[in-house]
Design a protein around this motif. Structure first.
Motif, PDB file in Angstrom:
ATOM      1  N   LEU A 155      38.792  54.849  27.507  1.00 27.43           N
ATOM      2  CA  LEU A 155      39.291  54.818  26.134  1.00 27.43           C
ATOM      3  C   LEU A 155      38.363  55.616  25.215  1.00 27.43           C
ATOM      4  N   ASN A 156      38.896  56.121  24.115  1.00 24.40           N
ATOM      5  CA  ASN A 156      38.091  56.785  23.094  1.00 24.40           C
ATOM      6  C   ASN A 156      37.757  55.761  22.013  1.00 24.40           C
ATOM      7  N   VAL A 157      36.487  55.438  21.873  1.00 21.97           N
ATOM      8  CA  VAL A 157      36.061  54.317  21.043  1.00 21.97           C
ATOM      9  C   VAL A 157      36.524  54.456  19.597  1.00 21.97           C
ATOM     10  N   ARG A 158      36.294  55.604  18.980  1.00 21.76           N
ATOM     11  CA  ARG A 158      36.642  55.756  17.565  1.00 21.76           C
ATOM     12  C   ARG A 158      38.141  55.605  17.338  1.00 21.76           C
ATOM     13  N   GLU A 161      39.088  51.876  17.777  1.00 24.72           N
ATOM     14  CA  GLU A 161      38.684  51.086  16.610  1.00 24.72           C
ATOM     15  C   GLU A 161      39.676  51.284  15.461  1.00 24.72           C
ATOM     16  N   ALA A 162      40.094  52.526  15.242  1.00 23.09           N
ATOM     17  CA  ALA A 162      40.994  52.825  14.131  1.00 23.09           C
ATOM     18  C   ALA A 162      42.383  52.238  14.342  1.00 23.09           C
ATOM     19  N   GLN A 163      42.799  52.142  15.606  1.00 21.10           N
ATOM     20  CA  GLN A 163      44.147  51.680  15.922  1.00 21.10           C
ATOM     21  C   GLN A 163      44.211  50.196  16.268  1.00 21.10           C
ATOM     22  N   LEU A 164      43.099  49.491  16.131  1.00 19.94           N
ATOM     23  CA  LEU A 164      43.045  48.089  16.553  1.00 19.94           C
ATOM     24  C   LEU A 164      44.018  47.227  15.751  1.00 19.94           C
ATOM     25  N   GLU A 206      39.795  39.770  27.842  1.00 21.93           N
ATOM     26  CA  GLU A 206      39.282  41.056  28.306  1.00 21.93           C
ATOM     27  C   GLU A 206      38.064  41.461  27.464  1.00 21.93           C
ATOM     28  N   ARG A 207      37.142  42.192  28.090  1.00 23.09           N
ATOM     29  CA  ARG A 207      35.991  42.734  27.376  1.00 23.09           C
ATOM     30  C   ARG A 207      35.669  44.107  27.958  1.00 23.09           C
ATOM     31  N   VAL A 208      35.614  45.127  27.084  1.00 19.83           N
ATOM     32  CA  VAL A 208      35.341  46.501  27.519  1.00 19.83           C
ATOM     33  C   VAL A 208      34.238  47.083  26.646  1.00 19.83           C
ATOM     34  N   ALA A 209      33.268  47.722  27.272  1.00 16.52           N
ATOM     35  CA  ALA A 209      32.124  48.285  26.550  1.00 16.52           C
ATOM     36  C   ALA A 209      32.528  49.495  25.713  1.00 16.52           C
ATOM     37  N   LYS A 210      31.858  49.658  24.583  1.00 16.50           N
ATOM     38  CA  LYS A 210      32.089  50.798  23.689  1.00 16.50           C
ATOM     39  C   LYS A 210      31.200  51.973  24.104  1.00 16.50           C
ATOM     40  N   PHE A 211      31.523  52.586  25.225  1.00 15.44           N
ATOM     41  CA  PHE A 211      30.743  53.721  25.683  1.00 15.44           C
ATOM     42  C   PHE A 211      31.250  55.008  25.040  1.00 15.44           C
ATOM     43  N   SER A 212      30.319  55.776  24.514  1.00 13.25           N
ATOM     44  CA  SER A 212      30.636  57.059  23.901  1.00 13.25           C
ATOM     45  C   SER A 212      30.445  58.182  24.920  1.00 13.25           C
ATOM     46  N   LEU A 213      30.851  59.395  24.537  1.00 14.76           N
ATOM     47  CA  LEU A 213      30.619  60.566  25.383  1.00 14.76           C
ATOM     48  C   LEU A 213      29.128  60.733  25.658  1.00 14.76           C
ATOM     49  N   ARG A 246      42.376  59.034  24.505  1.00 19.19           N
ATOM     50  CA  ARG A 246      41.595  58.862  25.733  1.00 19.19           C
ATOM     51  C   ARG A 246      40.358  59.757  25.700  1.00 19.19           C
ATOM     52  N   MET A 247      39.429  59.475  26.596  1.00 19.02           N
ATOM     53  CA  MET A 247      38.270  60.329  26.834  1.00 19.02           C
ATOM     54  C   MET A 247      38.179  60.509  28.354  1.00 19.02           C
ATOM     55  N   ILE A 248      38.720  61.609  28.847  1.00 13.00           N
ATOM     56  CA  ILE A 248      38.834  61.855  30.279  1.00 13.00           C
ATOM     57  C   ILE A 248      37.755  62.856  30.667  1.00 13.00           C
TER      58      ILE A 248
END
Length: 300
Positions: A155-158, A161-164, A206-213, A246-248
């Protein structure tokens, strides 16, 4: 090479072990179907241009929707997942170029075994201990041959967050799913309360980490993985930090260089702080693996 199936530690009570193996998980995410998987693979294969018969690992394969389509492209595919029910379902699709194993990705799964490792649909970022993510990156890199490619779809964190959306109710086949979403500095959370016609409601979180590029870059460097491309959706559009859903990541395994040997101590200092001193935790986790006898599952 030796082949084995490694069962997960049954003493663990990790949320993903029960949720991903539940009937309701597959109902709630039913829109993630074979057609979506095929569309993504049809975009990806022309970019990667794998040779016929290349060895592929679909890590976190679920019921095998991507694996099956990859095998139809002439690739030799192994699908691997922790969820026993998903693997039982996936095994119905097995064929000479396609097989499935139940396996915990935190346990090593081979050395120089694959030309490609695919990790699709945010099948990463779930673990309690930050160092466990580093262990999985190490395992993926170790399983790749020199010049092999890792594709990690996150997932793309930013954008997330904006679409939550904090609250949502879905009805599927007469079952009510009440979804509550929230976030903190390091994770996304989703509570799923399942209300059927009979019995007490079921609850999963569910819990998913906020990993950035940048986090991924720093996790990859110690394991000789170099990011060569980043895409922003399943059509492989360019990645946009704010707007891409997404962040692929497409990363190649390279031989260790002098620069790579120097980078971990310097460039990973702040990442270690962010991820909870992951290098220390990784060493602790590896010692635990050795003491418990959780050893290789080498694949052909």
């Amino acid at each position: 090479m030796l082949t084995t199936t490694v069962q997960p530690d049954t003493q663990r009570s990790e949320w993903f072990a029960s949720w991903f193996d539940s009937f309701h998980y597959h109902k709630l995410y039913a829109q993630r179907d074979d057609a979506e998987a095929a569309g993504f693979i049809d975009e990806l294969i022309p970019r990667l241009r794998p040779r016929q018969g290349a060895r592929v690992l679909d890590l976190g394969c679920g019921a095998g929707r991507h694996s099956k389509y990859l095998a139809s492209k002439g690739l030799r595919v192994t699908g691997m997942d922790l969820a026993a029910g998903s693997i039982r379902e996936a095994k119905k699709r097995e064929q000479p170029r396609l097989r499935f194993l139940q396996h915990d990705m935190r346990v090593p799964f081979g050395r120089n075994s694959f030309d490609y490792v695919f990790n699709f649909f945010t099948s990463f970022g779930y673990f309690e201990q930050p160092g466990e993510h580093m262990v999985v990156v190490r395992n993926m890199a170790t399983s790749l041959r020199h010049g092999g490619v890792l594709v990690l779809d996150y997932l793309n964190v930013r954008h997330a967050e904006a679409q939550l959306t904090s609250g949502e109710i879905k009805e599927i086949d007469g079952v009510i799913y009440r979804l509550t979403r929230w976030t903190d500095a390091r994770h996304f959370f989703k509570r799923i309360v399942v209300e059927g016609r009979d019995g007490e409601p079921l609850e999963y979180v569910e819990r998913v980490a906020k990993f950035s590029l940048r986090d991924f870059e720093r996790m990859f460097v110690p394991h000789d993985l170099s990011i060569e491309a980043v895409h922003g959706d399943y059509r492989l559009s360019p990645y946009d930090y704010l707007d891409s859903p997404r962040m692929i990541l497409v990363a190649k395994k390279r031989g260790p260089s002098a620069d790579a040997r120097l980078l971990p101590r310097e460039a990973l200092a702040d990442t270690a702080e962010r991820l909870g001193h992951h290098r220390r935790v990784e060493r602790t986790h590896l010692r635990k693996e050795a003491s418990e006898g959780r050893v290789n599952a080498a694949l052909p």
